[in-house]
Write an enzyme that holds these catalytic residues in place. Structure first.
Site, PDB file in Angstrom:
ATOM      1  N   CYS A  53      -9.011  -7.443   2.456  1.00  0.00           N
ATOM      2  CA  CYS A  53      -9.114  -6.056   2.895  1.00  0.00           C
ATOM      3  C   CYS A  53     -10.532  -5.553   2.882  1.00  0.00           C
ATOM      4  O   CYS A  53     -10.828  -4.533   3.466  1.00  0.00           O
ATOM      5  CB  CYS A  53      -8.358  -5.121   1.978  1.00  0.00           C
ATOM      6  SG  CYS A  53      -6.695  -5.574   1.821  1.00  0.00           S
ATOM      7  N   SER A 110       5.053  -6.534  -2.407  1.00  0.00           N
ATOM      8  CA  SER A 110       4.813  -6.641  -0.971  1.00  0.00           C
ATOM      9  C   SER A 110       5.377  -7.960  -0.466  1.00  0.00           C
ATOM     10  O   SER A 110       5.125  -9.013  -1.059  1.00  0.00           O
ATOM     11  CB  SER A 110       3.320  -6.550  -0.678  1.00  0.00           C
ATOM     12  OG  SER A 110       3.092  -6.669   0.715  1.00  0.00           O
ATOM     13  N   THR A 156       0.835  -1.201   0.000  1.00  0.00           N
ATOM     14  CA  THR A 156       0.000   0.000   0.000  1.00  0.00           C
ATOM     15  C   THR A 156       0.870   1.252   0.000  1.00  0.00           C
ATOM     16  O   THR A 156       0.618   2.198  -0.754  1.00  0.00           O
ATOM     17  CB  THR A 156      -0.939  -0.010   1.218  1.00  0.00           C
ATOM     18  OG1 THR A 156      -1.760  -1.190   1.143  1.00  0.00           O
ATOM     19  CG2 THR A 156      -1.810   1.226   1.267  1.00  0.00           C
TER      20      THR A 156
END
Ligand SMILES: Cc1ncc(COP(=O)(O)O)c(C=O)c1O
Ligand SMILES: Cc1ncc(COP(=O)(O)O)c(C=O)c1O
Ligand code: FES
Ligand code: FES
Lengths: 152, 390, 390
Positions: free
Chosen positions: B325, B199, B72
């Site tokens: 999420c 990530s 993110t």
């Protein structure tokens, strides 16, 4: 993940009174496929307006299934007048509570029940004041404002 | 209970090799890499090694690697950097199936910062409408950001072709490769993107570590402002342990890439075939070919996802509906909505995402659990009767 | 070689208890806390526990705690949040001795974003000029940010008094408590700050985890935009392992606080006394009383910091000159410059920062190493002759 009570889990895993009810003389339907939640409630009502049997079919999350199951258990043996006083809080209480994000799942039960009773009595549900914002659950903007006030 | 973990697009197990590599850096070699002593300097050397390993993983140069705190942050950083580089350009482009790290940021820029945003749509198979994309490029466009692989469906966008076309117009191109890393080969030199996000926790490194690749020569402005770390491109004391772990994870990911495209793909295909065979009115979401080898998004008509997941959970099976999420929300996945997956199956869609740790045996466990689960839920569904949707 | 680690303001050893608490969450309980399965949910529960532990540490409520990736992110996030809350206010206040996470950010806002910045000066002891601070408050002020404890000198600002005065004017107040955490008691309810930053690696948790406390009711806008994590206040998959470690570290920090103010303070004072006694022309930087119990910044005339550090390093002693974050640069510390420490001793200033792991024995090792080191360097210094500065 939701913190479901043991009672919710139990009613989800072993739902009571599932299926269409043979000889049902009142049906209430709420929700839709597009919303991701729907409930169909079947009642068998005797001549004294007593609910002698109740079944349901639900498309929805675990709270929706458990709420539907709980509702049928609650109202069996009640008169229609008694049943008409059942609210989503009663359903939630019966289950030992629902996560706050999931309270609306029990509203479906209340709404289907109201429609089933109306169906039995052959009355149109009256136009409510305010703007209809949720067709499936038959909710108006005024009701939302009331609910927010009541909950705060 | 035995856990069958098939939620690897949400997050992965930290590999034993990665843990082993990291452990000494907590309590033994805990120095600050910026310090003026040998004790800190040895950590600095280890971070250099990790940076080289990460660079190798995507064929970048080490100084093109910026360590961030997550995918993110990499995504946010890339977009803000581009907007700062071209303050006069007020148009930005993305797709309508991005991860919230891009999607919500673009919405914010649109609503609060006066940017004009093009959300290029996908078709029913989740493939990007390239004509609309290219038509939307303009002199006013500051950046195009498109994901390499979709987290929910695994659908792949043709990043190399797009990068070439976008670059030719002199527009910056960023790709969110968080789900692509470790599943398809990534070669930044060949693909020619300007910025790329990774990530750690999707490739068996810990959660809370990310990478932003920034091509040499691309104007960069920092997102986190502070100390001189990362050559002044990202303030904050380095997350030494996780950086070291990520370096090792990148090595392992390169080693496992062939397995991903053979054994893991076969497992996925096996699971897919068996489920489609055994469960009527089920359908795969997303293009069958242009898809990550580990991902299966499959919809079951007339039932609801959360209920399915809870029944699977009772058998120790971990999967997801939509992305982790957004599971806090009650809306159907914005990705499946964008693909116009019909409501009847969108609500009952489950994502299985595998890793090289999975086995065939586990696929059989899933099938054995899922078949009766769907049957049970359909029995109580008002939209199911006599073996079909009503 | 035996390491004598006295660089705890730069970073700390991760405590064994913290490692123990974290370890199972790498390879065993690695689920995503947002997932819809028990495997992920158990991590979510553990994070709730950690959030409560962190909240207890500073007497906050758990939902006032936002986990970030470091102290720098907490600082950046706090300032940007305030600016977004009051977009019409264009004046911001801080001191001239802040950490780069605030200092560089304020400079950026001044140079690039058109903000008017007041850098309130400190005096020769490092104490803030409160009159100038209060005079600079205006209706146009969006936020005041002042550090609780200085990382280089350990000097404490009177945060409680300042918070009261600033709040009375309806202006937001943020404090960077990264160095205060674990060294002085922090009670946000008593102090009444609006926002407060902490960093894990200063209190024996890993690097790469931070906290931003945001008082209930304070308008907040997220810095990292993405998923719904941290109740929508910080996107990105949670750094589960480090959060869990930080929770434990906060418990330990509370336990060790009395030790910090007795045994550690005594060690620091012992080291200070011995060095001043044994090394002529040496002087302590910063107020002697309003100071962290673990920090000693001491200047030696006519010698240069890096040389001292390298000689200490040869004996396994870890200390720092200026802050670790700026040690890449050759400038004298901006903190000592702001305090108008004379050049002759500013360049030869060393910071020793202790933890409860240090022993008296180690203080003696430092004294034994430092005395000949300074002598040796002075022998070759052109500014030193016949036992004094020339
Ligand atoms: C006073 C102060 N603020 C902020 C920071 C930044 O914390 P981090 O390194 O975790 O970003 C530090 C230490 O580096 C510090 O000493
Ligand atoms: C496609 C994609 N982008 C970005 C992210 C965000 O990564 P992180 O959780 O590390 O912030 C994720 C996963 O969560 C993802 O799947
Ligand atoms: S009925 Fe849909 S979330 Fe509960
Ligand atoms: S739930 Fe269907 S319109 Fe509200």
């Amino acid at each position: 993940m939701w913190d479901y009570t043991d009672k919710v889990k139990d009613h989800f895993l072993k739902p009571r009174n599932v299926g269409e009810l043979e000889g049902a003389n009142a049906v209430g339907e709420t929700g839709s496929l597009s919303c991701g939640d729907a409930l169909k409630l079947f009642l068998k009502v005797d001549e004294n307006e007593k609910i002698v049997d109740a079944t349901f079919m639900t498309f929805g999350c675990a709270s929706a299934v458990a709420s539907s199951s709980a509702l049928t258990e609650i109202i069996k043996g009640m008169t229609l007048d008694e049943a008409s006083k059942i609210t989503n809080d009663d359903i939630s209480d019966y289950l030992g509570g629902l996560p706050k994000e999931k309270m609306h799942c029990s509203v479906m039960g209340q709404s289907a029940l109201k429609k089933a009773i109306a169906d039995y009595r052959g009355i149109q549900i009256l136009e409510k004041p305010g703007e209809m914002v949720c067709e499936c659950f038959d909710v108006t903007d005024l009701e939302i404002i009331e609910a927010v006030k009541a909950n705060s | 209970m035995r856990i069958v973990y098939t939620d690897n697009n949400a997050t992965t197990k930290v590999a034993d090799e990665v843990i082993e590599e990291m452990l000494p850096y907590f309590g033994q070699f805990y120095g600050n890499p910026s310090s003026m002593h040998t004790f800190g300097d040895q950590v600095d050397k280890k971070i250099k090694q990790a940076r080289q390993r990460v660079a190798n993983f995507i064929n970048a140069d080490p100084n093109e690697i910026i360590f961030t705190s997550c995918g993110t942050e990499s995504d946010n950083c890339a977009i803000y950097s581009a907007l700062n580089a071209f303050p006069e350009k007020k148009h930005i482009i993305t797709s309508n199936v991005e991860h919230p790290a891009i999607n919500k940021l673009y919405q914010h820029l649109q609503k609060k910062k006066g940017y004009e945003v093009t959300f290029v749509p996908v078709d029913k198979k989740g493939l990007l409408n390239l004509d609309l994309l290219y038509d939307s490029l303009s002199d006013n466009t500051a950046i195009v950001s498109l994901m390499w692989a979709n987290n929910e469906t695994g659908v792949l966008f043709p990043i190399e072709d797009i990068a070439k076309k976008v670059n030719k117009k002199g527009i910056l191109f960023h790709t969110d490769a968080v789900q692509a890393g470790g599943k398809v080969p990534i070669d930044v030199k060949q693909v020619g993107v300007d910025m790329l996000s990774l990530s750690g926790h999707k490739i068996h490194a810990p959660k809370g570590i990310g990478v932003l690749y920034v091509k040499k020569g691309v104007k960069f402005s920092p997102f986190l402002i502070g100390g001189h770390q990362e050559e002044g491109r990202r303030g904050g004391t380095e997350n030494t342990v996780s950086i070291i772990g990520l370096g090792r994870a990148c090595e392992l990911a390169t080693e496992h890439l062939p397995v991903m495209n053979t054994r893991v793909r076969e497992l996925r295909d096996y699971l897919q075939t068996r489920l489609l065979e055994k469960i009527p009115c089920s359908s795969v979401n997303g293009d069958l070919d242009l898809r990550l080898p580990n991902t299966l998004s499959i919809g079951f008509d007339a039932v609801e996802g959360e209920s399915i997941l809870l029944l699977l959970d009772r058998e120790g099976i971990c999967a997801s509906s939509g992305s982790a999420c957004t599971s806090g929300s009650l809306d159907p996945s914005h990705v499946l909505m964008a693909m116009e997956v019909p409501f009847k199956s969108a609500h009952g869609s489950i994502r299985f995402s595998l890793s090289h740790y999975n086995t065939k045996d586990e696929m059989d466990i899933i099938v054995s659990a899922l078949v009766p689960a769907i049957e049970k839920l359909r029995e109580m569904s008002p939209f199911w009767k006599d073996g079909k949707v009503v």
